[in-house]
Design a protein around this motif. Sequence first.
Motif, PDB file in Angstrom:
ATOM      1  N   SER A  37     -16.942  50.133  -7.655  1.00  0.00           N
ATOM      2  CA  SER A  37     -16.500  51.515  -7.759  1.00  0.00           C
ATOM      3  C   SER A  37     -16.115  52.042  -6.383  1.00  0.00           C
ATOM      4  O   SER A  37     -16.775  51.770  -5.385  1.00  0.00           O
ATOM      5  CB  SER A  37     -17.630  52.374  -8.339  1.00  0.00           C
ATOM      6  OG  SER A  37     -17.299  53.734  -8.227  1.00  0.00           O
ATOM      7  N   ASN A  39     -16.494  54.977  -5.476  1.00  0.00           N
ATOM      8  CA  ASN A  39     -17.495  55.975  -5.112  1.00  0.00           C
ATOM      9  C   ASN A  39     -18.854  55.364  -4.788  1.00  0.00           C
ATOM     10  O   ASN A  39     -19.784  56.091  -4.484  1.00  0.00           O
ATOM     11  CB  ASN A  39     -17.668  56.990  -6.238  1.00  0.00           C
ATOM     12  CG  ASN A  39     -16.379  57.732  -6.510  1.00  0.00           C
ATOM     13  OD1 ASN A  39     -15.594  57.976  -5.600  1.00  0.00           O
ATOM     14  ND2 ASN A  39     -16.147  58.077  -7.760  1.00  0.00           N
ATOM     15  N   LYS A  41     -21.927  53.798  -2.950  1.00  0.00           N
ATOM     16  CA  LYS A  41     -22.445  53.910  -1.598  1.00  0.00           C
ATOM     17  C   LYS A  41     -23.536  52.858  -1.414  1.00  0.00           C
ATOM     18  O   LYS A  41     -24.447  52.761  -2.224  1.00  0.00           O
ATOM     19  CB  LYS A  41     -23.035  55.297  -1.381  1.00  0.00           C
ATOM     20  CG  LYS A  41     -23.620  55.505  -0.015  1.00  0.00           C
ATOM     21  CD  LYS A  41     -24.255  56.877   0.095  1.00  0.00           C
ATOM     22  CE  LYS A  41     -25.053  56.987   1.367  1.00  0.00           C
ATOM     23  NZ  LYS A  41     -25.913  58.145   1.371  1.00  0.00           N
TER      24      LYS A  41
END
Length: 189
Positions: A37, A39, A41
């Motif tokens: 993804s 996004n 982290k």
Amino acid sequence: MLLVAVAIVGMAAIGFGVYKFVAQRPGQAITKPGAVSANMKISRLTANGKTTEAAISPDGKYFVYVVQDGGKESLWLRQVATSSNVQVVAPARVQYGRQTFSPDGNYVYYNVREPQNRTVRCIERPSWAACPVKILTGLGSSITFSPDGSRIAFIRSDEAATGEDVLMIANADGANERRLAARKGDKMV
């Protein structure tokens, strides 16, 4: 011949429909199994250089780990979102290992081996409570849970007496142990 042509046109229509269904729409990302993804982290969970073993809760919110320092080991719990660490078990001259969370994430199970005693104990501990509970002894593996979390399975090694590794099941609290299978060397007993 007409039937073959109709089948080809039908297959093409199905293929086009599937393509349109999974095609990327403006402003929408395609997620494929195994894809990373945008996004996502990645962050370090420990940085002390003394962590030896760890497990993460099924929901990913908690992380339990062993810290080895000065010949002693301690058990710690970290809340991932807040990066807060809580010592679950104080340093002692023991070996902690094979930590696992219950399927609901409310309990931490871990094995303890004391230097003077070769028997491995499995301890159940509510994630934040003060009193651990010994539920099993003589383990040769970590424990694993049934899908509903009501039962556990584990290996009990009895090399000194019988030379067997025994697959056992029990209630999640260690009660009602039952032998499922055993093996001695390469033979099933």
